[in-house]
Write a protein that holds these residues in place. Structure first.
Motif, PDB file in Angstrom:
ATOM      1  N   ARG A 156      44.675  36.952  44.535  1.00 12.18           N
ATOM      2  CA  ARG A 156      43.293  37.167  44.089  1.00 12.18           C
ATOM      3  C   ARG A 156      42.356  36.144  44.729  1.00 12.18           C
ATOM      4  O   ARG A 156      41.235  36.472  45.128  1.00 12.18           O
ATOM      5  CB  ARG A 156      43.207  37.076  42.569  1.00 12.18           C
ATOM      6  N   GLN A 157      42.791  34.901  44.807  1.00 13.07           N
ATOM      7  CA  GLN A 157      41.974  33.865  45.426  1.00 13.07           C
ATOM      8  C   GLN A 157      41.662  34.207  46.884  1.00 13.07           C
ATOM      9  O   GLN A 157      40.527  34.041  47.350  1.00 13.07           O
ATOM     10  CB  GLN A 157      42.704  32.522  45.347  1.00 13.07           C
ATOM     11  N   ARG A 158      42.680  34.729  47.578  1.00 12.68           N
ATOM     12  CA  ARG A 158      42.468  35.096  48.978  1.00 12.68           C
ATOM     13  C   ARG A 158      41.495  36.260  49.099  1.00 12.68           C
ATOM     14  O   ARG A 158      40.637  36.276  49.987  1.00 12.68           O
ATOM     15  CB  ARG A 158      43.810  35.463  49.610  1.00 12.68           C
ATOM     16  N   LEU A 159      41.598  37.250  48.200  1.00 15.25           N
ATOM     17  CA  LEU A 159      40.675  38.382  48.219  1.00 15.25           C
ATOM     18  C   LEU A 159      39.246  37.918  47.949  1.00 15.25           C
ATOM     19  O   LEU A 159      38.295  38.393  48.587  1.00 15.25           O
ATOM     20  CB  LEU A 159      41.097  39.423  47.175  1.00 15.25           C
ATOM     21  N   GLU A 160      39.080  37.003  47.001  1.00 17.25           N
ATOM     22  CA  GLU A 160      37.749  36.504  46.692  1.00 17.25           C
ATOM     23  C   GLU A 160      37.156  35.732  47.863  1.00 17.25           C
ATOM     24  O   GLU A 160      35.968  35.864  48.187  1.00 17.25           O
ATOM     25  CB  GLU A 160      37.791  35.616  45.446  1.00 17.25           C
ATOM     26  N   GLU A 161      37.987  34.923  48.508  1.00 15.09           N
ATOM     27  CA  GLU A 161      37.506  34.156  49.658  1.00 15.09           C
ATOM     28  C   GLU A 161      37.119  35.067  50.821  1.00 15.09           C
ATOM     29  O   GLU A 161      36.244  34.720  51.624  1.00 15.09           O
ATOM     30  CB  GLU A 161      38.577  33.159  50.106  1.00 15.09           C
ATOM     31  N   ALA A 162      37.805  36.239  50.900  1.00 11.64           N
ATOM     32  CA  ALA A 162      37.484  37.200  51.964  1.00 11.64           C
ATOM     33  C   ALA A 162      36.279  38.067  51.602  1.00 11.64           C
ATOM     34  O   ALA A 162      35.859  38.909  52.389  1.00 11.64           O
ATOM     35  CB  ALA A 162      38.694  38.079  52.255  1.00 11.64           C
ATOM     36  N   GLY A 163      35.742  37.887  50.387  1.00 11.64           N
ATOM     37  CA  GLY A 163      34.569  38.639  49.968  1.00 11.64           C
ATOM     38  C   GLY A 163      34.862  40.052  49.502  1.00 11.64           C
ATOM     39  O   GLY A 163      33.968  40.899  49.455  1.00 11.64           O
ATOM     40  N   GLU A 164      36.116  40.320  49.116  1.00 13.94           N
ATOM     41  CA  GLU A 164      36.481  41.661  48.641  1.00 13.94           C
ATOM     42  C   GLU A 164      35.797  41.944  47.302  1.00 13.94           C
ATOM     43  O   GLU A 164      35.760  41.093  46.417  1.00 13.94           O
ATOM     44  CB  GLU A 164      37.994  41.777  48.474  1.00 13.94           C
ATOM     45  N   GLN A 165      35.273  43.161  47.158  1.00 13.52           N
ATOM     46  CA  GLN A 165      34.592  43.540  45.918  1.00 13.52           C
ATOM     47  C   GLN A 165      35.070  44.902  45.396  1.00 13.52           C
ATOM     48  O   GLN A 165      34.458  45.467  44.508  1.00 13.52           O
ATOM     49  CB  GLN A 165      33.068  43.605  46.161  1.00 13.52           C
ATOM     50  N   GLY A 166      36.170  45.432  45.958  1.00 15.88           N
ATOM     51  CA  GLY A 166      36.604  46.783  45.631  1.00 15.88           C
ATOM     52  C   GLY A 166      37.340  46.886  44.317  1.00 15.88           C
ATOM     53  O   GLY A 166      37.459  45.931  43.538  1.00 15.88           O
ATOM     54  N   THR A 167      37.869  48.103  44.088  1.00 12.66           N
ATOM     55  CA  THR A 167      38.582  48.383  42.843  1.00 12.66           C
ATOM     56  C   THR A 167      39.865  47.579  42.734  1.00 12.66           C
ATOM     57  O   THR A 167      40.274  47.181  41.640  1.00 12.66           O
ATOM     58  CB  THR A 167      38.904  49.878  42.752  1.00 12.66           C
TER      59      THR A 167
END
Length: 219
Positions: A156-167
């Motif tokens: 989750r931390q990696r997704l947030e750092e990559a700017g992911e906003q999807g489902t």
């Protein structure tokens, strides 16, 4: 392997495998139906895992704890129990994508250690050993869940750092919740891990006349 125990064991193995596939599919394709099937299969696997342990207990006339196969089935049972509790408590089943593959693989590995039911050797006829194994199942189960939660945290931390906003990211608990759960699992496990070491040493003295032999696992 007894007929009933074999059927229950095979059913648990298949259920955990299918639950793994549906859990992973749920995170990839974001289909709610896959998530519902995954949790249903997990519950089915847990039930037949329980029945397999019960069948083994009835065959042996004792709680199954005497060899690696019996401990492994109990450990997987404990792992799934903790997962279902956390999933129900927090109404989030995404953890299953990380836990069920582990349960499936461990079920396969521990099955290779299968032994027919046989009378216990004198060294194993001790209540200290029973307590030792029970604390191991609880401690290892909680620590395995904390490991899976930590992997979820990092993802989750990696997704947030990559700017992911999807489902997909919305299916995962927040970093704060994951951090809290990791710590709670570890705090819960440590006292049982301490009891595991203490009761193991007492049992070793009872069985072999020595509290500690510097075995690699003991150390």
């Amino acid at each position: 392997m007894g007929a009933l125990e074999k059927e229950f064991f095979n059913s648990a193995f298949v259920s955990y495998f299918l639950a793994s596939c549906f859990n992973i599919g749920h995170l990839i394709w974001l289909k709610e139906r896959l998530g519902r099937w995954a949790i249903a299969l997990t519950v089915i696997g847990f039930v037949v895992n329980t029945l397999a342990l019960t069948s083994r207990t009835l065959q042996a006339g004792r709680i199954p704890f005497a060899n690696m196969y019996e401990f492994g089935m109990a450990f997987v049972w404990g792992l799934i129990f903790f997962y279902l509790y956390i999933a129900y408590r927090y109404k989030n089943y995404s953890l299953g994508a990380f836990v069920l593959p582990v349960a499936f693989v461990l079920t396969g590995i521990f099955s290779s250690f299968y032994q027919e039911v046989r009378p216990l050797m004198p060294a194993l006829k001790s209540n200290w050993l029973l307590i030792h194994v029970i604390t191991a199942v609880i401690a290892y189960g909680a620590l395995a869940i904390s490991f899976a939660l930590a992997i979820m945290y990092l993802w989750r931390q990696r997704l947030e750092e990559a700017g992911e906003q999807g489902t997909m990211i919305s299916l995962l608990p927040s970093l704060a919740i994951l951090d809290t759960l990791v710590n709670r699992c570890i705090h819960f496990a440590v006292p049982f891990l301490t009891l595991l070491i203490v009761t193991g040493a007492v049992w070793a003295e009872y069985a072999w006349g020595s509290y500690w032999r510097w075995d690699p696992k003991e150390t």
